[in-house]
Design an enzyme around this catalytic site. Structure first.
Site, mmCIF file in Angstrom:
data_model
loop_
_atom_site.group_PDB
_atom_site.id
_atom_site.type_symbol
_atom_site.label_atom_id
_atom_site.label_comp_id
_atom_site.label_asym_id
_atom_site.label_seq_id
_atom_site.Cartn_x
_atom_site.Cartn_y
_atom_site.Cartn_z
ATOM 1 N N ASP A 1 3.939 -4.295 -6.034
ATOM 2 C CA ASP A 1 4.424 -5.166 -4.966
ATOM 3 C C ASP A 1 5.520 -4.523 -4.127
ATOM 4 O O ASP A 1 6.006 -5.122 -3.188
ATOM 5 C CB ASP A 1 4.928 -6.482 -5.574
ATOM 6 C CG ASP A 1 3.796 -7.285 -6.191
ATOM 7 O OD1 ASP A 1 3.995 -7.904 -7.247
ATOM 8 O OD2 ASP A 1 2.696 -7.261 -5.592
ATOM 9 N N CYS B 1 4.592 0.782 -5.328
ATOM 10 C CA CYS B 1 4.166 0.519 -6.691
ATOM 11 C C CYS B 1 3.101 -0.549 -6.578
ATOM 12 O O CYS B 1 2.086 -0.314 -5.905
ATOM 13 C CB CYS B 1 5.333 0.122 -7.585
ATOM 14 S SG CYS B 1 6.501 -1.050 -6.852
ATOM 15 N N ARG C 1 9.841 -0.779 -8.855
ATOM 16 C CA ARG C 1 9.886 0.668 -8.996
ATOM 17 C C ARG C 1 10.119 1.366 -7.663
ATOM 18 O O ARG C 1 10.815 2.366 -7.579
ATOM 19 C CB ARG C 1 8.585 1.176 -9.635
ATOM 20 C CG ARG C 1 8.494 0.813 -11.099
ATOM 21 C CD ARG C 1 7.091 0.972 -11.657
ATOM 22 N NE ARG C 1 6.241 -0.165 -11.334
ATOM 23 C CZ ARG C 1 5.076 -0.404 -11.927
ATOM 24 N NH1 ARG C 1 4.628 0.433 -12.856
ATOM 25 N NH2 ARG C 1 4.347 -1.442 -11.581
ATOM 26 N N ARG D 1 14.173 -11.680 -11.525
ATOM 27 C CA ARG D 1 14.462 -10.588 -12.442
ATOM 28 C C ARG D 1 15.672 -10.835 -13.310
ATOM 29 O O ARG D 1 15.722 -10.378 -14.444
ATOM 30 C CB ARG D 1 14.666 -9.283 -11.682
ATOM 31 C CG ARG D 1 13.424 -8.765 -10.990
ATOM 32 C CD ARG D 1 12.418 -8.173 -11.963
ATOM 33 N NE ARG D 1 11.197 -7.834 -11.257
ATOM 34 C CZ ARG D 1 10.145 -8.656 -11.173
ATOM 35 N NH1 ARG D 1 10.157 -9.827 -11.775
ATOM 36 N NH2 ARG D 1 9.070 -8.277 -10.502
#
Lengths: 650, 323
Positions: free
Chosen positions: A332, A330, A336, A376
């Protein structure tokens, strides 16, 4: 703080009065009450936001929203107390140092060796061995042994045999965050592989010999195919925009024998907003069917889930049906890419559908490959723009697959929900920090405990009774229907309305079937024993009464009583939905209806209160006088398996 | 629980002594009852213009009237047709699926039907009050409510035999005009005026109950699908005609076989049983929140996608339970 009320979101009349405690790691509400003393425990790590609402006549409302989708509504009598609690919680839920987190004080009373054994339960080297590596085509490389090449990668990476250290280092310099192509999954049946990386720093025209050689090496590691797929999981527009910043994607002209493909999964910001919108729908008071469906569609959530799933299906197909290797990235390569690689692996390899295999999968594609858990999921106070439900989406993909293939997974929904819970809870050390490097620096394995060991110990709670390793659904590749299939994606109320017991089927089929299975097994064992004893009776006159009665007791305990009180439930609110039909005349109906508010007040008192949600944990030393089972539900109604208490018992 | 059709009050607010006495006999001194009118207050008022109407409070003082409008007739059939179209549309992408589902309104109708039935059940079980249910004709939404309420309240209606009895009483004998209502189904362009899928809506609601209470119904989804099929086209005479009078005139009992007789044969019966069934004497109160109401995939996607994996799961459940 005393005299605090804990409101029930669906029925304001069912508020509980009690005392609110704030500790270093938890918020605890203890209900005043003669026998029950029900407790609600919430870890600070779980708290996502705190909202102080306008003061009313009854007090100051405080709304606590949790990362596991629990919502706690408190009403504190004094404004000053409310403000104090609010300020304290703000500070407590924004830890600055890792040491403030619960995992560093959590004590399940295991000795050092048991702790160590717990961490050894999942071993990635063994996993790659299981895949068949090292072999003629793939090998383990220690080029990153001191994190010198890429600090977000693990020390042990698996690369094609023909990829020398020089090639790896060269390629890493041409990749965002130096995340060079490395092996995620190898299919020994046809030598096809799934590799992952980040985006190349190609800009509009930059090239890198070593990076091109790296991709060639991947291709050569699969003699069965003369090309590889390069899958960019971003929308084309975003990838193109990255080129202006000196990054971008692989040009088919420069890289020999690649077929390039965009898949189009949106970025972390879009996903964060999508979840937010969906949760707003969940918070609607008495929504109509329209409100709900419109809201759900508007959030786009299920569309994103499907996009991730479709990407996984594409990759699995490429590997299993075409025998072609795939390189996935994706931007980095840690969001995904992780989602899509792990979905694909799950579809391809039935091992990952076992309980142990699933833990290994998460360890491999999420933990070792440097998914930024801290950023995250907000272990520590950080940039709110980094927060995104990336792993939640993956976990939901698994649930969606479980719904479509009920016999294919060894574990059940509860397993997924508890894993999600603990990713945010920071009760265990597995999901701390942003990389393996950071975790080793903090000496996580010596100072905290492993979730995997805890789940494994309680694995009986997490089994899917319909799973049989010899069932057709559990063999080989899973092939979900790609189209038409929109209707196959359902709203996961077990996760997003987890704590609203009124919404869920009152009777757990999983638990019932597990009990049946256990009982059948027990009876079969008994039968065997009795058979042997019968044979022995020929020889001796001894009758072992003691053994007999013990076995009888055990099967009585398992006895599946049909009149169990978990079947009892109370009426929901049926008088509210008048929005669907516009033709209500104000003059006639209103008074009658409001007089007929058939809520809990009018009900007979014989129904046990099953709508309580208690989020109870043990193992905190300062409050160790609270026994886990005593603080929960009444003994007669708690089947143990149905409540969330099991999560927290050390 | 009683059912009827609308009182013929008309524009001049006629009264009927006998009707008032009849309803009066149901209630004791000082007791109150509830009338659940399945039309909106507006629609009920307008009905007076064409000779119908509602029970005036003054004449029926012990009865409290509640309006719970339920869709019926043409709009319900359109809803059904739209849903089937949406389900069959293989080109629809994820973006529009939910809004298409929403615009059919079918799930809203399911929610409304369940809510109303639960309300009736609540009146009886919690308020210990008698309930009179009627709409306009007493042959459509009325029966939907009374039949559903009984499934909710009465455990004997949840047995295979009891459910058949319920259907006989509350749908067939009660005069639901099957011949008119279950004519061409969703694909037909004929758009018959009298066609409406009330019975399907009932079956859908029962399916919702089975999903929320997987142990409480003795019969399986397969029975519901079979009933749906037979309501439209059948080798048996059970769902023929529109009422008992017509069945008598056509000599249905003499000239046809009964669906129940076939279903209840020992060999057939096992196919329609729910392996998880365990007799539950309690009232089952469903959740009517949108999250709890799902699209009945087994029916609406029956011919569109394979139910292989789900069937295998049920087979596994059967195997485990038989043990």
């Amino acid at each position: 703080v005393e005299n605090v009320r804990l409101l029930n979101r669906f029925s304001s009349r069912k508020a509980a009065l009690g005392t609110l405690y704030l500790t270093a790691t938890h918020v605890i509400f203890v209900e005043n009450g003669s026998e029950t003393r029900k407790e609600t425990w919430v870890l600070h790590s779980q708290i996502s936001s705190i909202e102080k609402q306008a003061t009313t006549a009854t007090g100051c409302p405080l709304l606590i929203r949790c990362k596991n989708f629990q919502i706690i509504q408190l009403v504190i009598p004094q404004e000053r107390d409310c403000h104090d609690v609010y300020i304290s919680l703000i500070r407590l839920t924004r830890p600055v140092k890792y040491e403030e987190l619960y995992c560093f004080s959590f004590n399940p009373k295991l000795d050092k060796e048991e702790r160590e054994q717990g961490w050894k339960l999942v071993n990635l080297k063994e996993e790659y061995n299981r895949m068949g590596i090292p072999n003629n085509y793939w090998q383990i490389s220690d080029v990153n042994r001191d994190y010198g090449v890429c600090d977000s990668y693990p020390t042990e990476v698996y690369v094609p045999k023909s990829a020398t250290a020089h090639i790896i280092v060269g390629s890493s310099k041409f990749r965002s965050r130096r995340r060079f192509p490395a092996l995620s999954y190898y299919c020994k049946d046809n030598n096809a592989s799934i590799c992952r990386s980040s985006q190349p720093l190609s800009g509009f025209s930059a090239r890198c010999l070593e990076d091109e050689q790296m991709l060639q090496a991947i291709r050569k590691a699969n003699p069965g195919s003369d090309f590889i797929y390069v899958v960019d999981t971003r929308p084309k527009l975003n990838a193109m925009a990255n080129r202006a910043a000196g990054k971008g994607y692989e040009n088919e002209d420069n890289y020999s024998n690649i077929k390039f493909q965009f898949i189009g999964i949106e970025n972390i910001h879009v996903m964060r907003n999508s979840l937010q919108k969906m949760l707003e729908v969940c918070e609607l008071k008495s929504p109509s069917m329209s409100d709900f469906l419109w809201g759900l569609e508007n959030s786009g959530w299920l569309k994103h889930i499907k996009a991730i799933m479709d990407a996984g299906i594409f990759i699995a197909k490429a590997v299993a049906e075409e025998g072609v290797s795939v390189l996935v990235h994706c931007s980095d390569g840690w969001d995904r890419t992780a989602q899509v690689c792990s979905v694909a692996s799950l579809l391809l390899d039935p091992y990952y559908r076992t309980m142990k295999g699933f833990m290994v999968l998460i360890e491999k594609d999420w933990v070792s490959f440097g998914h930024k858990f801290n950023h995250r999921y907000g272990n520590l106070d950080g940039d709110p723009k980094e927060i995104s439900p990336v792993i939640d989406q993956f976990i939901e993909c698994v649930w969606q697959l479980m719904e479509q293939f009920p016999c294919a997974f060894e574990f059940n929904e509860r397993f997924l929900i508890h894993i999600q819970h603990h990713i945010y809870s920071c009760q265990f050390g597995n999901f701390l920090c942003n990389s393996q490097k950071e975790r080793r620096e903090l000496k996580i394995q010596e100072r905290t405990y492993s979730l995997w060991a805890h789940l494994w110990k309680n694995r009986a709670d997490y089994l899917n009774p319909l799973y049989r390793s010899d069932h057709s659904q559990t063999q080989g590749t899973l092939r979900p229907q790609m189209a038409p299939c929109n209707f196959l994606y359902k709203f996961w109320s077990g996760m997003y309305n987890r704590f609203e017991k009124g919404l869920h089927p009152r009777q757990s089929v999983t638990d019932y079937l597990m009990a049946v299975k256990e009982e059948t097994q027990q009876l079969e064992e008994e039968l065997e024993v009795l058979g042997e004893r019968l044979a022995n009776l020929q020889k001796s006159q001894l009758t072992d009464n003691k053994v007999e009665s013990k076995q009888q007791d055990r099967s009585k305990q398992l006895g599946l009583s049909t009149s169990n009180n978990s079947l009892a439930n109370t009426p929901q609110d049926y008088s509210n939905d008048l929005k669907s039909f516009p033709s209500r005349s104000p003059s006639q109906g209103d008074e009658e209806d409001s007089a007929l508010i058939l809520t809990q007040d009018n009900l007979k008192s014989s129904d046990p209160d099953l709508s309580a949600n208690s989020d109870q944990e043990s193992g905190v030393e300062d409050l160790s006088c609270r026994s886990p089972s005593g603080g929960g539900c009444l003994p007669s109604e708690d089947s143990g398996k149905d409540s969330d208490e099991a999560v927290f018992l050390a | 629980m009683l059912r009827s059709s609308q009182p013929l009050t008309g524009p001049n607010r006629k009264r009927c002594r006998e009707d008032e006495v009849l309803l009066g006999t149901v209630l004791d001194e000082g007791e109150r009852g509830f009338i659940i009118d399945t039309r909106s207050a507006q629609a009920a008022k307008q009905a007076r213009m064409t000779g119908g109407g509602t029970e005036p409070k003054s004449s029926y003082p012990q009865w409290r009237r509640l309006h719970r409008p339920l869709e019926r007739g043409r709009p319900l059939q359109e809803s059904f047709i739209k849903l089937v179209e949406a389900c069959n549309d293989t080109s629809a992408n994820m973006d529009r699926w939910l809004s298409r589902l929403e615009s059919c309104r079918w799930l809203s109708h399911v929610k409304a039907a369940l809510s109303t039935a639960c309300l009736a059940a609540q009146c009886m079980d919690r308020e210990e009050a008698s309930v009179l249910v009627h709409g306009a004709e007493g042959t459509d939404t009325t029966l939907l409510v009374t039949a559903l309420a009984q499934v909710i309240l009465d455990p004997s209606c949840r047995t295979l035999v009891g459910f058949q009895g319920l259907l006989e009483r509350e749908w067939i004998e009660a005069g639901h005009p099957f011949h008119l209502r279950c004519a061409r189904s969703a694909y037909s362009h004929a758009r018959l005026k009298q066609e409406a899928p009330l019975f399907l809506l009932f079956l859908d609601c029962v399916w919702q109950l089975s999903r929320q209470f997987p142990f409480s119904l003795e019969f399986s989804e397969r029975l519901l699908l079979t009933l749906f099929d037979n309501a439209y086209a059948s080798a048996y005479g059970t769902f023929l005609c529109n009422n008992e009078k017509e069945r008598c005139l056509c000599k249905v009992k003499e000239n046809t076989h009964s669906l129940w007789a076939w279903l209840n044969q020992p060999g057939e019966k096992t196919k329609y049983l729910n392996p998880l069934y365990s007799h539950n004497t309690l009232v089952i109160w469903p959740s009517v929140e949108p999250q709890s109401i799902q699209l009945w995939q087994g029916l609406f996607f029956r011919w569109i996608r394979s139910s292989q994996y789900v069937d295998e799961a049920w087979a596994e459940i059967q195997r485990l339970v038989e043990g």
